[in-house]
Design a protein around this motif. Structure first.
Motif, PDB file in Angstrom:
ATOM      1  N   TYR A   3      13.118 -17.975  28.340  1.00 55.80           N
ATOM      2  CA  TYR A   3      13.891 -17.851  27.100  1.00 55.80           C
ATOM      3  C   TYR A   3      15.036 -18.868  27.085  1.00 55.80           C
ATOM      4  O   TYR A   3      15.245 -19.578  26.100  1.00 55.80           O
ATOM      5  CB  TYR A   3      14.445 -16.436  26.956  1.00 55.80           C
ATOM      6  CG  TYR A   3      15.440 -16.304  25.828  1.00 55.80           C
ATOM      7  CD1 TYR A   3      15.001 -16.150  24.523  1.00 55.80           C
ATOM      8  CD2 TYR A   3      16.806 -16.377  26.067  1.00 55.80           C
ATOM      9  CE1 TYR A   3      15.901 -16.069  23.468  1.00 55.80           C
ATOM     10  CE2 TYR A   3      17.722 -16.297  25.025  1.00 55.80           C
ATOM     11  CZ  TYR A   3      17.261 -16.135  23.727  1.00 55.80           C
ATOM     12  OH  TYR A   3      18.156 -16.062  22.698  1.00 55.80           O
ATOM     13  N   ILE A  24      11.770 -12.008  18.668  1.00 55.98           N
ATOM     14  CA  ILE A  24      11.397 -10.892  19.542  1.00 55.98           C
ATOM     15  C   ILE A  24       9.909 -10.614  19.464  1.00 55.98           C
ATOM     16  O   ILE A  24       9.265 -10.317  20.486  1.00 55.98           O
ATOM     17  CB  ILE A  24      12.207  -9.628  19.160  1.00 55.98           C
ATOM     18  CG1 ILE A  24      13.664  -9.794  19.606  1.00 55.98           C
ATOM     19  CG2 ILE A  24      11.604  -8.376  19.785  1.00 55.98           C
ATOM     20  CD1 ILE A  24      14.579  -8.668  19.165  1.00 55.98           C
ATOM     21  N   THR A  25       9.334 -10.722  18.272  1.00 56.82           N
ATOM     22  CA  THR A  25       7.908 -10.431  18.103  1.00 56.82           C
ATOM     23  C   THR A  25       7.050 -11.391  18.922  1.00 56.82           C
ATOM     24  O   THR A  25       6.055 -10.985  19.536  1.00 56.82           O
ATOM     25  CB  THR A  25       7.516 -10.517  16.623  1.00 56.82           C
ATOM     26  OG1 THR A  25       8.047 -11.735  16.065  1.00 56.82           O
ATOM     27  CG2 THR A  25       8.072  -9.338  15.843  1.00 56.82           C
ATOM     28  N   ARG A  27       7.958 -13.148  21.660  1.00 59.57           N
ATOM     29  CA  ARG A  27       8.131 -12.892  23.089  1.00 59.57           C
ATOM     30  C   ARG A  27       7.477 -11.571  23.506  1.00 59.57           C
ATOM     31  O   ARG A  27       6.973 -11.445  24.622  1.00 59.57           O
ATOM     32  CB  ARG A  27       9.618 -12.893  23.452  1.00 59.57           C
ATOM     33  CG  ARG A  27      10.212 -14.295  23.423  1.00 59.57           C
ATOM     34  CD  ARG A  27      11.648 -14.336  23.878  1.00 59.57           C
ATOM     35  NE  ARG A  27      12.553 -13.806  22.874  1.00 59.57           N
ATOM     36  CZ  ARG A  27      13.418 -12.829  23.087  1.00 59.57           C
ATOM     37  NH1 ARG A  27      13.482 -12.249  24.272  1.00 59.57           N
ATOM     38  NH2 ARG A  27      14.229 -12.428  22.132  1.00 59.57           N
ATOM     39  N   SER A  28       7.458 -10.592  22.608  1.00 57.32           N
ATOM     40  CA  SER A  28       6.792  -9.324  22.915  1.00 57.32           C
ATOM     41  C   SER A  28       5.288  -9.525  23.054  1.00 57.32           C
ATOM     42  O   SER A  28       4.647  -8.942  23.938  1.00 57.32           O
ATOM     43  CB  SER A  28       7.082  -8.297  21.811  1.00 57.32           C
ATOM     44  OG  SER A  28       8.456  -7.992  21.751  1.00 57.32           O
ATOM     45  N   ALA A  31       4.694 -11.118  26.306  1.00 58.91           N
ATOM     46  CA  ALA A  31       4.971 -10.176  27.400  1.00 58.91           C
ATOM     47  C   ALA A  31       3.798  -9.238  27.644  1.00 58.91           C
ATOM     48  O   ALA A  31       3.401  -9.011  28.794  1.00 58.91           O
ATOM     49  CB  ALA A  31       6.237  -9.377  27.096  1.00 58.91           C
ATOM     50  N   LEU A  92      10.867 -13.659  30.020  1.00 57.05           N
ATOM     51  CA  LEU A  92      10.864 -13.699  28.561  1.00 57.05           C
ATOM     52  C   LEU A  92      12.033 -13.006  27.866  1.00 57.05           C
ATOM     53  O   LEU A  92      12.167 -13.120  26.646  1.00 57.05           O
ATOM     54  CB  LEU A  92       9.548 -13.094  28.031  1.00 57.05           C
ATOM     55  CG  LEU A  92       8.271 -13.800  28.501  1.00 57.05           C
ATOM     56  CD1 LEU A  92       7.046 -12.982  28.137  1.00 57.05           C
ATOM     57  CD2 LEU A  92       8.180 -15.188  27.900  1.00 57.05           C
ATOM     58  N   THR A  93      12.857 -12.275  28.594  1.00 58.88           N
ATOM     59  CA  THR A  93      13.953 -11.550  27.938  1.00 58.88           C
ATOM     60  C   THR A  93      15.289 -12.257  28.120  1.00 58.88           C
ATOM     61  O   THR A  93      15.435 -13.145  28.953  1.00 58.88           O
ATOM     62  CB  THR A  93      14.088 -10.115  28.492  1.00 58.88           C
ATOM     63  OG1 THR A  93      14.398 -10.178  29.888  1.00 58.88           O
ATOM     64  CG2 THR A  93      12.813  -9.323  28.281  1.00 58.88           C
ATOM     65  N   GLU A 280      16.041  -6.184  21.782  1.00 60.52           N
ATOM     66  CA  GLU A 280      15.567  -6.911  22.966  1.00 60.52           C
ATOM     67  C   GLU A 280      14.735  -6.014  23.870  1.00 60.52           C
ATOM     68  O   GLU A 280      13.862  -6.482  24.612  1.00 60.52           O
ATOM     69  CB  GLU A 280      16.761  -7.485  23.729  1.00 60.52           C
ATOM     70  CG  GLU A 280      16.407  -8.512  24.780  1.00 60.52           C
ATOM     71  CD  GLU A 280      15.846  -9.793  24.212  1.00 60.52           C
ATOM     72  OE1 GLU A 280      15.197 -10.541  24.971  1.00 60.52           O
ATOM     73  OE2 GLU A 280      16.063 -10.071  23.006  1.00 60.52           O
ATOM     74  N   THR A 282      12.416  -4.245  23.029  1.00 63.81           N
ATOM     75  CA  THR A 282      11.025  -4.306  22.585  1.00 63.81           C
ATOM     76  C   THR A 282      10.206  -5.212  23.499  1.00 63.81           C
ATOM     77  O   THR A 282       9.030  -4.935  23.775  1.00 63.81           O
ATOM     78  CB  THR A 282      10.945  -4.822  21.138  1.00 63.81           C
ATOM     79  OG1 THR A 282      11.852  -4.081  20.318  1.00 63.81           O
ATOM     80  CG2 THR A 282       9.532  -4.672  20.587  1.00 63.81           C
ATOM     81  N   VAL A 283      10.809  -6.286  23.978  1.00 68.54           N
ATOM     82  CA  VAL A 283      10.109  -7.204  24.882  1.00 68.54           C
ATOM     83  C   VAL A 283       9.826  -6.498  26.210  1.00 68.54           C
ATOM     84  O   VAL A 283       8.727  -6.619  26.770  1.00 68.54           O
ATOM     85  CB  VAL A 283      10.933  -8.488  25.118  1.00 68.54           C
ATOM     86  CG1 VAL A 283      10.134  -9.481  25.969  1.00 68.54           C
ATOM     87  CG2 VAL A 283      11.344  -9.126  23.802  1.00 68.54           C
TER      88      VAL A 283
END
Length: 408
Positions: A3, A24-25, A27-28, A31, A92-93, A280, A282-283
Protein backbone atom coordinates in the motif's frame (compact mmCIF):
# COMPACT_ATOMS: atom_id res chain seq x y z
CA UNK A 1 3.73 -2.56 2.72
CA UNK A 2 2.56 -2.65 -0.89
CA UNK A 3 0.00 0.00 0.00
CA UNK A 4 2.74 2.46 0.98
CA UNK A 5 4.83 1.55 -2.06
CA UNK A 6 1.99 2.24 -4.47
CA UNK A 7 1.02 5.37 -2.57
CA UNK A 8 4.57 6.63 -3.13
CA UNK A 9 4.46 5.68 -6.83
CA UNK A 10 1.13 7.47 -7.23
CA UNK A 11 1.74 10.68 -5.30
CA UNK A 12 5.46 11.16 -5.87
CA UNK A 13 6.16 9.66 -9.30
CA UNK A 14 2.58 10.00 -10.59
CA UNK A 15 2.66 6.61 -12.34
CA UNK A 16 -0.72 5.90 -13.98
CA UNK A 17 -2.77 3.11 -12.42
CA UNK A 18 -0.95 3.04 -9.08
CA UNK A 19 -3.71 5.08 -7.42
CA UNK A 20 -5.99 2.04 -7.53
CA UNK A 21 -4.42 0.90 -4.24
CA UNK A 22 -6.23 3.76 -2.52
CA UNK A 23 -9.51 1.89 -2.96
CA UNK A 24 -10.56 -0.45 -0.16
CA UNK A 25 -12.59 -2.58 -2.58
CA UNK A 26 -9.56 -3.22 -4.80
CA UNK A 27 -7.29 -4.13 -1.90
CA UNK A 28 -10.01 -6.34 -0.39
CA UNK A 29 -10.30 -8.25 -3.65
CA UNK A 30 -6.55 -8.77 -3.75
CA UNK A 31 -6.53 -9.80 -0.08
CA UNK A 32 -9.13 -12.53 -0.45
CA UNK A 33 -7.46 -13.94 -3.57
CA UNK A 34 -4.01 -13.91 -1.99
CA UNK A 35 -5.18 -15.53 1.24
CA UNK A 36 -7.04 -18.21 -0.70
CA UNK A 37 -3.91 -19.02 -2.69
CA UNK A 38 -1.71 -19.04 0.41
CA UNK A 39 -4.04 -21.26 2.44
CA UNK A 40 -4.65 -23.79 -0.32
CA UNK A 41 -1.16 -23.94 -1.84
CA UNK A 42 0.95 -23.63 1.29
CA UNK A 43 -1.64 -25.25 3.54
CA UNK A 44 -0.58 -28.67 2.26
CA UNK A 45 3.04 -27.93 3.13
CA UNK A 46 2.06 -26.91 6.65
CA UNK A 47 -0.02 -30.08 7.06
CA UNK A 48 2.88 -32.25 5.91
CA UNK A 49 5.18 -30.42 8.34
CA UNK A 50 2.75 -31.02 11.20
CA UNK A 51 2.49 -34.68 10.22
CA UNK A 52 6.28 -35.05 10.26
CA UNK A 53 6.33 -33.49 13.72
CA UNK A 54 3.72 -36.06 14.77
CA UNK A 55 1.29 -33.32 15.72
CA UNK A 56 -1.66 -35.72 15.72
CA UNK A 57 -5.03 -35.40 17.42
CA UNK A 58 -5.72 -37.67 20.38
CA UNK A 59 -9.34 -38.80 20.16
CA UNK A 60 -11.38 -39.36 23.29
CA UNK A 61 -13.70 -42.34 23.53
CA UNK A 62 -17.01 -40.57 22.96
CA UNK A 63 -18.91 -43.36 21.30
CA UNK A 64 -19.45 -41.33 18.15
CA UNK A 65 -19.50 -42.84 14.68
CA UNK A 66 -16.27 -42.29 12.76
CA UNK A 67 -14.50 -40.74 15.75
CA UNK A 68 -11.74 -43.33 16.09
CA UNK A 69 -10.76 -42.91 12.42
CA UNK A 70 -9.75 -39.33 13.19
CA UNK A 71 -6.99 -40.35 15.59
CA UNK A 72 -3.62 -39.10 14.42
CA UNK A 73 -5.04 -36.40 12.11
CA UNK A 74 -2.72 -33.36 12.32
CA UNK A 75 -3.98 -30.52 14.49
CA UNK A 76 -2.71 -26.94 15.03
CA UNK A 77 -4.11 -26.21 11.55
CA UNK A 78 -5.04 -22.78 12.86
CA UNK A 79 -1.50 -21.85 11.84
CA UNK A 80 -2.73 -21.98 8.23
CA UNK A 81 -5.47 -19.48 9.00
CA UNK A 82 -3.11 -17.13 10.86
CA UNK A 83 -0.41 -17.35 8.19
CA UNK A 84 -2.83 -16.82 5.27
CA UNK A 85 -4.51 -13.88 7.03
CA UNK A 86 -1.51 -11.90 8.24
CA UNK A 87 0.59 -11.95 5.06
CA UNK A 88 -2.08 -10.17 2.93
CA UNK A 89 -2.78 -7.85 5.86
CA UNK A 90 0.87 -6.78 6.12
CA UNK A 91 1.05 -6.31 2.35
CA UNK A 92 -2.23 -4.58 1.61
CA UNK A 93 -3.50 -2.61 4.62
CA UNK A 94 -2.62 0.72 6.17
CA UNK A 95 -0.50 -0.59 9.02
CA UNK A 96 -0.81 2.66 10.97
CA UNK A 97 -4.60 2.23 11.22
CA UNK A 98 -5.48 1.62 14.88
CA UNK A 99 -8.16 -0.95 14.01
CA UNK A 100 -5.72 -2.97 11.90
CA UNK A 101 -3.14 -2.84 14.71
CA UNK A 102 -5.72 -4.15 17.20
CA UNK A 103 -6.72 -6.99 14.87
CA UNK A 104 -3.10 -8.02 14.30
CA UNK A 105 -2.48 -7.99 18.07
CA UNK A 106 -5.66 -10.05 18.59
CA UNK A 107 -4.60 -12.62 15.98
CA UNK A 108 -1.14 -13.09 17.46
CA UNK A 109 -2.32 -12.96 21.09
CA UNK A 110 -5.12 -15.52 20.79
CA UNK A 111 -3.08 -17.61 18.37
CA UNK A 112 -0.31 -17.84 20.96
CA UNK A 113 -2.71 -18.91 23.72
CA UNK A 114 -4.22 -21.56 21.44
CA UNK A 115 -0.79 -22.73 20.30
CA UNK A 116 0.38 -23.19 23.91
CA UNK A 117 -2.79 -25.15 24.67
CA UNK A 118 -2.31 -27.43 21.65
CA UNK A 119 1.40 -27.84 22.41
CA UNK A 120 0.67 -29.05 25.95
CA UNK A 121 -1.96 -31.50 24.68
CA UNK A 122 0.26 -32.96 21.98
CA UNK A 123 3.84 -32.84 23.20
CA UNK A 124 3.25 -32.93 26.96
CA UNK A 125 0.57 -35.62 26.52
CA UNK A 126 -1.80 -33.70 28.80
CA UNK A 127 -5.32 -33.99 27.39
CA UNK A 128 -6.50 -31.04 29.49
CA UNK A 129 -4.07 -28.70 27.75
CA UNK A 130 -3.51 -25.22 29.14
CA UNK A 131 -5.31 -24.82 32.46
CA UNK A 132 -8.59 -22.96 32.17
CA UNK A 133 -7.50 -20.20 34.53
CA UNK A 134 -4.57 -19.32 32.26
CA UNK A 135 -6.83 -19.24 29.19
CA UNK A 136 -9.17 -16.87 30.98
CA UNK A 137 -6.27 -14.68 32.11
CA UNK A 138 -5.11 -14.48 28.48
CA UNK A 139 -8.60 -13.60 27.25
CA UNK A 140 -9.09 -11.01 29.98
CA UNK A 141 -5.67 -9.55 29.18
CA UNK A 142 -6.60 -9.13 25.53
CA UNK A 143 -9.96 -7.65 26.49
CA UNK A 144 -8.20 -5.15 28.76
CA UNK A 145 -5.87 -4.10 25.93
CA UNK A 146 -8.62 -3.83 23.30
CA UNK A 147 -11.04 -2.05 25.64
CA UNK A 148 -8.42 0.44 26.82
CA UNK A 149 -7.23 1.26 23.29
CA UNK A 150 -10.76 1.70 21.93
CA UNK A 151 -11.61 3.92 24.88
CA UNK A 152 -8.46 6.04 25.00
CA UNK A 153 -6.97 6.18 21.50
CA UNK A 154 -7.70 9.50 19.73
CA UNK A 155 -8.11 7.72 16.40
CA UNK A 156 -11.16 5.77 17.59
CA UNK A 157 -14.05 8.16 16.97
CA UNK A 158 -17.56 8.26 15.58
CA UNK A 159 -19.65 10.80 13.73
CA UNK A 160 -23.34 10.80 14.60
CA UNK A 161 -26.44 12.34 13.03
CA UNK A 162 -25.21 12.13 9.44
CA UNK A 163 -27.34 14.12 6.97
CA UNK A 164 -28.87 12.11 4.14
CA UNK A 165 -27.22 12.39 0.75
CA UNK A 166 -29.10 13.31 -2.39
CA UNK A 167 -26.27 12.64 -4.83
CA UNK A 168 -22.67 11.55 -4.80
CA UNK A 169 -21.60 15.08 -5.77
CA UNK A 170 -22.66 16.35 -2.34
CA UNK A 171 -20.01 14.30 -0.53
CA UNK A 172 -17.76 17.32 0.07
CA UNK A 173 -20.67 19.32 1.47
CA UNK A 174 -21.49 16.51 3.88
CA UNK A 175 -18.04 16.72 5.44
CA UNK A 176 -18.50 20.45 6.01
CA UNK A 177 -22.04 20.11 7.36
CA UNK A 178 -21.38 17.33 9.86
CA UNK A 179 -19.91 17.87 13.33
CA UNK A 180 -16.34 16.94 14.13
CA UNK A 181 -15.49 13.35 14.97
CA UNK A 182 -15.98 12.66 18.66
CA UNK A 183 -14.88 10.16 21.24
CA UNK A 184 -17.81 8.07 22.38
CA UNK A 185 -18.72 4.74 23.93
CA UNK A 186 -21.93 4.64 21.92
CA UNK A 187 -23.00 1.40 20.28
CA UNK A 188 -25.88 0.14 18.14
CA UNK A 189 -29.00 -1.61 19.41
CA UNK A 190 -30.53 -3.76 16.64
CA UNK A 191 -34.19 -3.48 15.56
CA UNK A 192 -34.80 -0.11 17.29
CA UNK A 193 -35.45 3.14 15.40
CA UNK A 194 -33.37 5.35 17.70
CA UNK A 195 -30.84 2.61 17.95
CA UNK A 196 -27.80 4.22 19.55
CA UNK A 197 -26.96 3.48 23.16
CA UNK A 198 -24.08 5.05 25.09
CA UNK A 199 -22.58 2.88 27.83
CA UNK A 200 -21.71 6.07 29.69
CA UNK A 201 -25.43 6.86 30.13
CA UNK A 202 -25.63 4.05 32.70
CA UNK A 203 -23.54 6.22 35.03
CA UNK A 204 -25.56 9.46 34.81
CA UNK A 205 -26.53 9.08 38.44
CA UNK A 206 -22.97 9.82 39.63
CA UNK A 207 -22.99 13.44 38.43
CA UNK A 208 -22.04 15.76 35.59
CA UNK A 209 -18.66 14.12 34.97
CA UNK A 210 -20.21 10.68 34.45
CA UNK A 211 -18.73 10.39 30.93
CA UNK A 212 -15.22 10.35 32.41
CA UNK A 213 -16.10 7.08 34.13
CA UNK A 214 -17.52 5.29 31.07
CA UNK A 215 -14.49 2.95 31.06
CA UNK A 216 -15.86 1.31 34.22
CA UNK A 217 -18.69 -0.09 32.09
CA UNK A 218 -17.09 -0.28 28.65
CA UNK A 219 -13.87 -2.20 29.37
CA UNK A 220 -15.52 -5.02 31.41
CA UNK A 221 -18.08 -5.45 28.61
CA UNK A 222 -15.27 -5.77 26.05
CA UNK A 223 -13.53 -8.35 28.26
CA UNK A 224 -16.76 -10.35 28.63
CA UNK A 225 -17.50 -10.33 24.88
CA UNK A 226 -14.00 -11.42 23.86
CA UNK A 227 -13.98 -14.21 26.45
CA UNK A 228 -17.47 -15.43 25.56
CA UNK A 229 -17.06 -15.40 21.76
CA UNK A 230 -13.61 -17.02 21.79
CA UNK A 231 -14.92 -19.80 24.05
CA UNK A 232 -17.99 -20.18 21.84
CA UNK A 233 -15.81 -20.64 18.75
CA UNK A 234 -13.68 -23.11 20.68
CA UNK A 235 -16.72 -25.25 21.59
CA UNK A 236 -18.05 -25.12 18.02
CA UNK A 237 -14.84 -26.67 16.70
CA UNK A 238 -15.92 -30.27 17.15
CA UNK A 239 -16.61 -31.76 13.72
CA UNK A 240 -15.07 -31.28 10.28
CA UNK A 241 -15.70 -27.87 8.75
CA UNK A 242 -18.17 -26.62 11.35
CA UNK A 243 -16.20 -23.83 13.04
CA UNK A 244 -14.43 -22.60 9.89
CA UNK A 245 -17.61 -22.53 7.79
CA UNK A 246 -19.90 -20.85 10.31
CA UNK A 247 -17.17 -18.35 11.17
CA UNK A 248 -16.63 -17.41 7.51
CA UNK A 249 -20.36 -16.68 7.19
CA UNK A 250 -20.37 -14.42 10.26
CA UNK A 251 -17.20 -12.63 9.18
CA UNK A 252 -18.61 -11.87 5.71
CA UNK A 253 -21.58 -10.15 7.41
CA UNK A 254 -19.17 -8.18 9.60
CA UNK A 255 -17.31 -7.17 6.43
CA UNK A 256 -20.49 -5.56 5.12
CA UNK A 257 -20.90 -3.70 8.40
CA UNK A 258 -17.33 -2.40 8.40
CA UNK A 259 -17.56 -1.29 4.77
CA UNK A 260 -20.79 0.70 5.15
CA UNK A 261 -19.88 2.07 8.59
CA UNK A 262 -16.53 3.31 7.29
CA UNK A 263 -18.01 4.89 4.16
CA UNK A 264 -19.55 8.33 4.65
CA UNK A 265 -21.92 7.93 1.69
CA UNK A 266 -23.36 4.54 2.67
CA UNK A 267 -23.55 5.36 6.38
CA UNK A 268 -25.42 8.56 5.55
CA UNK A 269 -27.84 6.77 3.21
CA UNK A 270 -28.49 3.98 5.71
CA UNK A 271 -28.68 6.49 8.57
CA UNK A 272 -26.19 4.58 10.68
CA UNK A 273 -23.21 5.58 12.76
CA UNK A 274 -20.25 6.68 10.66
CA UNK A 275 -16.96 5.36 12.09
CA UNK A 276 -13.97 7.10 10.45
CA UNK A 277 -11.13 4.81 9.32
CA UNK A 278 -13.07 1.65 10.20
CA UNK A 279 -13.48 0.73 6.53
CA UNK A 280 -9.86 -0.41 6.50
CA UNK A 281 -10.95 -3.44 8.51
CA UNK A 282 -12.72 -4.66 5.36
CA UNK A 283 -9.32 -5.54 3.88
CA UNK A 284 -8.43 -7.55 7.01
CA UNK A 285 -11.81 -9.28 6.86
CA UNK A 286 -11.31 -10.18 3.19
CA UNK A 287 -7.97 -11.79 4.02
CA UNK A 288 -9.51 -13.59 6.99
CA UNK A 289 -12.44 -14.93 4.96
CA UNK A 290 -10.08 -16.17 2.25
CA UNK A 291 -7.98 -17.94 4.88
CA UNK A 292 -11.05 -19.60 6.43
CA UNK A 293 -12.40 -20.78 3.08
CA UNK A 294 -8.95 -21.98 2.01
CA UNK A 295 -8.64 -23.86 5.30
CA UNK A 296 -11.95 -25.59 4.51
CA UNK A 297 -10.21 -27.13 1.48
CA UNK A 298 -8.41 -29.38 3.94
CA UNK A 299 -10.81 -29.28 6.89
CA UNK A 300 -14.00 -30.34 5.13
CA UNK A 301 -15.09 -33.95 5.71
CA UNK A 302 -13.03 -36.07 5.95
CA UNK A 303 -10.63 -33.56 7.48
CA UNK A 304 -6.93 -33.71 6.60
CA UNK A 305 -6.20 -31.28 9.44
CA UNK A 306 -7.92 -29.84 12.51
CA UNK A 307 -7.60 -26.19 13.47
CA UNK A 308 -7.09 -26.93 17.16
CA UNK A 309 -7.30 -24.20 19.78
CA UNK A 310 -4.68 -22.33 17.74
CA UNK A 311 -7.41 -21.63 15.22
CA UNK A 312 -10.65 -21.64 17.22
CA UNK A 313 -9.54 -19.20 19.92
CA UNK A 314 -8.07 -16.91 17.26
CA UNK A 315 -11.28 -16.97 15.22
CA UNK A 316 -13.43 -16.13 18.24
CA UNK A 317 -11.14 -13.32 19.33
CA UNK A 318 -11.09 -11.72 15.88
CA UNK A 319 -14.87 -11.89 15.47
CA UNK A 320 -15.38 -10.32 18.91
CA UNK A 321 -12.96 -7.44 18.25
CA UNK A 322 -14.47 -6.78 14.81
CA UNK A 323 -17.99 -6.59 16.24
CA UNK A 324 -16.90 -4.27 19.07
CA UNK A 325 -14.86 -2.02 16.79
CA UNK A 326 -17.73 -1.52 14.35
CA UNK A 327 -20.16 -0.94 17.27
CA UNK A 328 -22.26 -4.02 16.48
CA UNK A 329 -21.47 -6.12 19.57
CA UNK A 330 -25.16 -6.31 20.52
CA UNK A 331 -25.73 -8.24 17.30
CA UNK A 332 -23.36 -11.02 18.37
CA UNK A 333 -26.09 -13.25 19.90
CA UNK A 334 -27.85 -13.15 16.52
CA UNK A 335 -24.90 -13.05 14.13
CA UNK A 336 -22.96 -15.70 16.09
CA UNK A 337 -26.06 -17.63 17.05
CA UNK A 338 -24.33 -20.94 16.35
CA UNK A 339 -21.59 -20.11 18.87
CA UNK A 340 -24.23 -19.03 21.40
CA UNK A 341 -26.28 -22.20 21.06
CA UNK A 342 -23.19 -24.41 21.29
CA UNK A 343 -22.08 -22.53 24.40
CA UNK A 344 -25.50 -22.65 26.04
CA UNK A 345 -25.90 -26.36 25.33
CA UNK A 346 -22.80 -27.04 27.43
CA UNK A 347 -23.87 -24.67 30.22
CA UNK A 348 -27.37 -26.15 30.36
CA UNK A 349 -26.10 -29.73 30.22
CA UNK A 350 -23.61 -29.27 33.05
CA UNK A 351 -25.98 -27.18 35.21
CA UNK A 352 -28.89 -29.59 34.81
CA UNK A 353 -26.68 -32.59 35.50
CA UNK A 354 -25.38 -31.05 38.73
CA UNK A 355 -28.86 -29.93 39.80
CA UNK A 356 -30.48 -33.34 39.23
CA UNK A 357 -27.59 -35.15 40.88
CA UNK A 358 -27.98 -33.02 43.99
CA UNK A 359 -31.76 -33.31 44.04
CA UNK A 360 -32.31 -36.90 42.90
CA UNK A 361 -28.93 -38.45 43.65
CA UNK A 362 -28.49 -39.18 39.98
CA UNK A 363 -27.35 -36.82 37.23
CA UNK A 364 -29.67 -36.39 34.26
CA UNK A 365 -29.03 -34.84 30.86
CA UNK A 366 -30.98 -32.54 28.57
CA UNK A 367 -29.02 -33.52 25.46
CA UNK A 368 -27.64 -36.90 24.49
CA UNK A 369 -24.26 -35.16 24.48
CA UNK A 370 -22.95 -31.62 24.44
CA UNK A 371 -21.94 -29.40 22.65
CA UNK A 372 -25.07 -29.51 20.53
CA UNK A 373 -23.44 -30.89 17.35
CA UNK A 374 -22.51 -34.06 19.27
CA UNK A 375 -26.16 -34.43 20.30
CA UNK A 376 -27.13 -34.74 16.64
CA UNK A 377 -24.26 -37.15 16.03
CA UNK A 378 -25.60 -39.33 18.84
CA UNK A 379 -29.00 -39.25 17.12
CA UNK A 380 -27.38 -40.82 14.06
CA UNK A 381 -26.94 -37.85 11.72
CA UNK A 382 -23.79 -37.90 9.62
CA UNK A 383 -21.45 -35.07 10.54
CA UNK A 384 -21.39 -33.64 7.01
CA UNK A 385 -25.18 -33.27 7.16
CA UNK A 386 -24.96 -31.59 10.57
CA UNK A 387 -22.31 -29.16 9.32
CA UNK A 388 -24.29 -28.28 6.18
CA UNK A 389 -27.44 -27.58 8.19
CA UNK A 390 -25.54 -25.49 10.71
CA UNK A 391 -24.10 -23.49 7.80
CA UNK A 392 -27.62 -22.89 6.45
CA UNK A 393 -28.77 -21.65 9.85
CA UNK A 394 -25.66 -19.46 10.02
CA UNK A 395 -26.49 -17.94 6.62
CA UNK A 396 -30.04 -17.16 7.76
CA UNK A 397 -28.73 -15.50 10.93
CA UNK A 398 -26.17 -13.49 8.93
CA UNK A 399 -28.84 -12.26 6.50
CA UNK A 400 -31.11 -11.26 9.38
CA UNK A 401 -28.20 -9.41 10.99
CA UNK A 402 -27.50 -7.49 7.77
CA UNK A 403 -31.18 -6.64 7.42
CA UNK A 404 -31.01 -4.82 10.78
CA UNK A 405 -29.26 -2.00 8.91
CA UNK A 406 -32.71 -0.93 7.71
CA UNK A 407 -35.15 -3.07 9.74
CA UNK A 408 -35.82 -0.81 12.72
Amino acid sequence: MLYYLFEYLDKTLNIPGTGVFQYITFRSGLAIMLSLILSTVFGKKIINFLRRQQVGETVRELGLAGQNEKAGTPTMGGLIIIFATLIPVFLLTKLNNIYIILLIVTTLWMGTIGFIDDYIKIFKKDKQGLKGIFKVIGQVGLGLIVGSVLYLHPGVTIRKDMPKLISLRQTENVFSQTPLDEKSTATTIPFLKNNEFDYASVLKWIGDDYENWAWVIFIPIVIFIITAVSNGANLTDGIDGLAAGTSAISVIALGIFTFVSGNIIFSSYLNIMYIPNSGEMTVFIAAFVGALIGFLWYNSYPAAVFMGDTGSLTIGGIIAVLAIAVRKEMLIPLLCGIFLVENMSVVLQVSYFKFTKKRYGEGRRIFLMSPLHHHFQKKGYHESKIVTRFWIVGILLAILSIVTLKLR
